[in-house]
Design a protein around this motif. Structure first.
Motif, mmCIF file in Angstrom:
data_model
loop_
_atom_site.group_PDB
_atom_site.id
_atom_site.type_symbol
_atom_site.label_atom_id
_atom_site.label_comp_id
_atom_site.label_asym_id
_atom_site.label_seq_id
_atom_site.Cartn_x
_atom_site.Cartn_y
_atom_site.Cartn_z
ATOM 1 N N SER A 173 0.759 -1.183 0.015
ATOM 2 C CA SER A 173 0.040 -0.013 0.011
ATOM 3 C C SER A 173 0.856 1.209 0.025
ATOM 4 O O SER A 173 0.832 2.316 -0.955
ATOM 5 C CB SER A 173 -0.971 0.083 1.076
ATOM 6 N N VAL A 174 1.889 1.292 0.756
ATOM 7 C CA VAL A 174 2.804 2.443 0.969
ATOM 8 C C VAL A 174 3.580 2.644 -0.256
ATOM 9 O O VAL A 174 3.529 3.796 -0.949
ATOM 10 C CB VAL A 174 3.747 2.409 1.936
ATOM 11 N N ARG A 175 4.080 1.396 -1.014
ATOM 12 C CA ARG A 175 4.797 1.508 -2.457
ATOM 13 C C ARG A 175 3.701 2.183 -3.425
ATOM 14 O O ARG A 175 4.066 3.202 -4.009
ATOM 15 C CB ARG A 175 5.059 0.266 -2.899
ATOM 16 N N ILE A 176 2.301 1.671 -3.468
ATOM 17 C CA ILE A 176 1.505 2.187 -4.273
ATOM 18 C C ILE A 176 1.277 4.012 -4.350
ATOM 19 O O ILE A 176 1.306 4.520 -5.247
ATOM 20 C CB ILE A 176 0.029 1.800 -4.161
ATOM 21 N N LEU A 177 1.078 4.288 -2.793
ATOM 22 C CA LEU A 177 0.820 5.725 -2.490
ATOM 23 C C LEU A 177 2.307 6.609 -2.920
ATOM 24 O O LEU A 177 1.915 7.519 -3.412
ATOM 25 C CB LEU A 177 0.493 5.670 -1.243
ATOM 26 N N ILE A 178 3.240 6.110 -2.818
ATOM 27 C CA ILE A 178 4.506 6.703 -3.055
ATOM 28 C C ILE A 178 4.644 6.982 -4.654
ATOM 29 O O ILE A 178 4.915 7.797 -5.011
ATOM 30 C CB ILE A 178 5.985 5.910 -2.669
ATOM 31 N N LEU A 179 4.359 5.701 -5.253
ATOM 32 C CA LEU A 179 4.321 6.101 -6.542
ATOM 33 C C LEU A 179 3.257 6.803 -7.319
ATOM 34 O O LEU A 179 3.334 7.673 -8.387
ATOM 35 C CB LEU A 179 4.220 4.632 -7.422
ATOM 36 N N LYS A 180 1.964 6.754 -6.733
ATOM 37 C CA LYS A 180 0.947 7.701 -7.104
ATOM 38 C C LYS A 180 1.320 9.058 -7.044
ATOM 39 O O LYS A 180 0.618 9.861 -8.092
ATOM 40 C CB LYS A 180 -0.251 7.022 -6.363
ATOM 41 N N GLY A 181 1.865 9.535 -6.139
ATOM 42 C CA GLY A 181 1.893 11.065 -5.831
ATOM 43 C C GLY A 181 3.261 11.494 -6.712
ATOM 44 O O GLY A 181 3.143 12.759 -7.001
ATOM 45 N N HIS A 182 4.059 10.636 -7.284
ATOM 46 C CA HIS A 182 5.256 11.423 -8.124
ATOM 47 C C HIS A 182 5.359 10.817 -9.418
ATOM 48 O O HIS A 182 5.946 11.646 -10.192
ATOM 49 C CB HIS A 182 6.378 10.866 -7.189
ATOM 50 N N VAL A 183 4.933 9.802 -9.721
ATOM 51 C CA VAL A 183 5.249 9.485 -11.273
ATOM 52 C C VAL A 183 4.472 8.850 -12.180
ATOM 53 O O VAL A 183 4.276 7.879 -12.839
ATOM 54 C CB VAL A 183 6.346 8.133 -11.036
ATOM 55 N N ALA A 184 3.317 9.778 -12.177
ATOM 56 C CA ALA A 184 2.169 9.678 -13.095
ATOM 57 C C ALA A 184 2.618 9.941 -14.714
ATOM 58 O O ALA A 184 2.077 9.453 -15.499
ATOM 59 C CB ALA A 184 1.123 10.843 -12.925
ATOM 60 N N ASN A 185 3.660 10.397 -14.600
ATOM 61 C CA ASN A 185 4.214 10.598 -16.158
ATOM 62 C C ASN A 185 5.158 9.549 -16.836
ATOM 63 O O ASN A 185 5.340 9.632 -17.869
ATOM 64 C CB ASN A 185 5.315 11.938 -16.093
#
Length: 288
Positions: A163-175
């Motif tokens: 869950s933490v991994r998903i939230l970390i990625l979601k906030g920064h790397v949408a590009n």
């Protein structure tokens, strides 16, 4: 999207889910220390994904130094998620291991306000309690020496790390492209875990190659890539609901290949946990 095209994409999403579900049986069956399994899984998947990225002309450039750190931290959490998940499978059984990890959609919903400006939704308390009841029913007894309970706790820890991994990625790397993201995470993870090859027993690899290759290629490289690509054609809720059939596929595979027979507790607790996944998937989509 016409009806035939929709059915094709739906079929591919189900196949992707089926491929990812093989992690349960393979994780339980492969006879090597867990961190070594994860190193092989990561290293081989990195090779397969790099070949795929080069073949498809996927851009591998990381835009900023901040994103490099995000990739690295996400890889660490993914490694923790995989290692604790495989410990859960080995300590308990495929059913408990997979169902306990599937508490992650509700954990994400509960943690999301800490990572973004999302408002806390009181309904998530209700869903969280449903999940806790499901976990309580899944646990055969609350003896910490019990392998089943240890497996369940490792599974929930795995869900938190995921869950933490998903939230970390979601906030920064949408590009970034999903396959490229996966490539960097498994590549970084294989480098981080490489020193363990000197300290842990790796002699069994000669007999385990076919299963390790299946885990790296079918489960990780193809399954995860297909699943990420399917998100272009479906709402997140649809993908989430179909994705929540993973433990069902996993339990069926464990029955046929490992002769694991789930108990009535597994069915009732599992139904509660997967029920919350379906409810949260539908709710989160309506709120968009």
């Amino acid at each position: 999207m016409n009806e035939k095209s929709h059915l094709n994409h739906l079929l591919l999403l189900v196949v992707a889910t089926l491929f990812i579900s093989t992690s349960g049986v393979l994780g339980k069956f492969i006879d090597m220390p867990t961190p070594i399994i994860i190193w092989w899984r990561s290293a081989l998947a990195a090779i397969f994904l790099l070949i795929f990225c080069l073949y498809k002309g996927i851009n591998l450039k990381i835009i900023s130094g901040k994103d490099r750190w995000t990739f690295f931290i996400a890889a660490v959490f993914m490694g923790g998620h995989w290692i604790t998940y495989f410990y859960a499978l080995k300590l308990a059984n495929v059913a408990i291991g997979m169902l306990s990890v599937f508490t992650f959609p509700v954990i994400i919903a509960l943690l999301e306000p800490l990572f973004s400006k999302t408002k806390f939704d009181p309904m998530h308390i209700v869903l969280g309690l449903m999940v806790l009841v499901g976990i309580y029913i899944l646990a055969p007894d609350f003896d910490l020496k019990s392998g089943q309970l240890q497996g369940l706790l490792f599974g929930v820890l795995s869900a938190v790390l995921y869950s933490v991994r998903i939230l970390i990625l979601k906030g920064h790397v949408a590009n970034y492209n999903g396959t490229m993201l996966m490539f960097y995470q498994v590549a970084i993870l294989s480098i981080i875990l490489a020193p363990l090859l000197y300290f842990m027993d790796t002699s069994n690899i000669t007999t385990q190659y076919p299963y390790i290759i299946l885990l790296a290629l079918i489960t990780t490289a193809i399954g995860h890539t297909m699943f990420v690509n399917s998100l272009k054609y479906f709402k997140a809720s649809t993908a989430g609901i179909i994705g929540s059939t993973q433990p069902v596929f996993g339990i069926i595979m464990a029955f046929f290949f490992l002769n694991e027979i789930p108990t009535i507790h597994t069915f009732v607790g599992g139904a509660l946990i997967l029920g919350t996944v379906v409810i949260e998937s539908i709710r989160s989509n309506k709120m968009k």
